[in-house]
Design a protein around this motif. Structure first.
Motif, mmCIF file in Angstrom:
data_model
loop_
_atom_site.group_PDB
_atom_site.id
_atom_site.type_symbol
_atom_site.label_atom_id
_atom_site.label_comp_id
_atom_site.label_asym_id
_atom_site.label_seq_id
_atom_site.Cartn_x
_atom_site.Cartn_y
_atom_site.Cartn_z
ATOM 1 N N MET A 41 0.813 -1.197 0.000
ATOM 2 C CA MET A 41 0.000 0.000 0.000
ATOM 3 C C MET A 41 0.857 1.263 0.000
ATOM 4 O O MET A 41 0.611 2.152 -0.805
ATOM 5 C CB MET A 41 -0.951 -0.028 1.195
ATOM 6 N N TYR A 101 -4.604 0.450 -3.207
ATOM 7 C CA TYR A 101 -4.459 1.163 -1.943
ATOM 8 C C TYR A 101 -5.660 2.039 -1.595
ATOM 9 O O TYR A 101 -5.925 2.288 -0.413
ATOM 10 C CB TYR A 101 -3.161 1.976 -1.921
ATOM 11 N N ARG A 155 -8.429 0.468 0.841
ATOM 12 C CA ARG A 155 -8.232 0.614 2.282
ATOM 13 C C ARG A 155 -8.578 2.035 2.754
ATOM 14 O O ARG A 155 -9.125 2.216 3.838
ATOM 15 C CB ARG A 155 -6.793 0.270 2.622
ATOM 16 N N SER A 212 -12.211 2.201 3.103
ATOM 17 C CA SER A 212 -12.615 1.495 4.323
ATOM 18 C C SER A 212 -12.402 2.370 5.551
ATOM 19 O O SER A 212 -13.206 2.355 6.483
ATOM 20 C CB SER A 212 -11.837 0.189 4.473
ATOM 21 N N GLU A 245 -11.508 -4.916 7.508
ATOM 22 C CA GLU A 245 -11.364 -4.384 6.146
ATOM 23 C C GLU A 245 -10.180 -3.425 6.060
ATOM 24 O O GLU A 245 -9.470 -3.397 5.057
ATOM 25 C CB GLU A 245 -12.621 -3.630 5.719
ATOM 26 N N VAL A 246 -9.978 -2.640 7.111
ATOM 27 C CA VAL A 246 -8.910 -1.642 7.097
ATOM 28 C C VAL A 246 -7.546 -2.296 7.288
ATOM 29 O O VAL A 246 -6.580 -1.935 6.608
ATOM 30 C CB VAL A 246 -9.151 -0.575 8.194
ATOM 31 N N THR A 247 -7.462 -3.279 8.180
ATOM 32 C CA THR A 247 -6.142 -3.809 8.549
ATOM 33 C C THR A 247 -5.680 -4.992 7.730
ATOM 34 O O THR A 247 -4.481 -5.229 7.622
ATOM 35 C CB THR A 247 -6.120 -4.225 10.030
ATOM 36 N N PRO A 301 -5.717 -7.317 4.103
ATOM 37 C CA PRO A 301 -6.046 -7.249 2.668
ATOM 38 C C PRO A 301 -7.123 -8.227 2.267
ATOM 39 O O PRO A 301 -7.487 -9.131 2.885
ATOM 40 C CB PRO A 301 -4.740 -7.599 1.978
#
Length: 161
Positions: A1, A52, A55, A58, A157-159, A161
């Motif tokens: 990312m 990227y 994320r 998210s 979802e954020v942390t 993949p």
């Protein structure tokens, strides 16, 4: 990312340098950044990581949902405090989380503590069980459990993949 983002910045800077202008202008940089987003989106499968901006969206979704939960829980708590006829039963309950990393557990604990009506009292040494104090076990506990499930999903979802 981070590699994709840095590459996007590089594309934007190259776009600024390749334009026939003598000065750095923000609209030129923004247009180069947008062109870089398109290029990286078309080529992101070659990086071996997800795109990227997925994320980033998210993260914005998590912020939006937190603000919504903050508003609705604040209204519920204000109602319980301002209406003297309402009786509430405070209590403590536990919840087992599926989050694993320290960052994920900390983020969930902070989101719960910032939302009115609930306080995380303790987290087990393994980091998978939360002990939560709810202002009203009848009304607040179901809302807190719903919020926990929603927060867990978005944090994942954020942390990951």
């Amino acid at each position: 990312m981070p590699v994709q983002f840095l590459l996007n910045l590089l594309i934007a800077l190259l776009w600024v340098f390749l334009k026939d202008e003598d000065t750095f202008e923000v609209p030129t940089f923004v247009s180069g950044f947008l062109i870089g987003i398109v290029i990286i989106f078309l080529m992101h499968r070659f990086f071996g990581t997800p795109f990227y901006l997925k994320r980033a969206f998210s993260m914005l979704k998590l912020l939006w949902i937190f603000n919504y939960e903050l508003l609705t829980s604040s209204i519920l708590i204000m109602k319980q405090i301002l209406l003297p006829s309402t009786k509430f039963e405070p209590g403590i309950f536990s919840h087992e989380t599926k989050l694993k990393s320290d960052w994920e557990v900390t983020a969930l604990a902070l989101l719960l503590m910032l939302t009115p009506g609930s306080v995380v009292l303790r987290i087990s040494p393994e980091g998978n069980i939360f002990y939560i104090h709810a202002m009203d076990m009848k009304k607040t506990k179901p809302a807190v459990l719903k919020s926990i499930r929603m927060y867990e999903k978005i944090i994942l979802e954020v942390t990951r993949p």
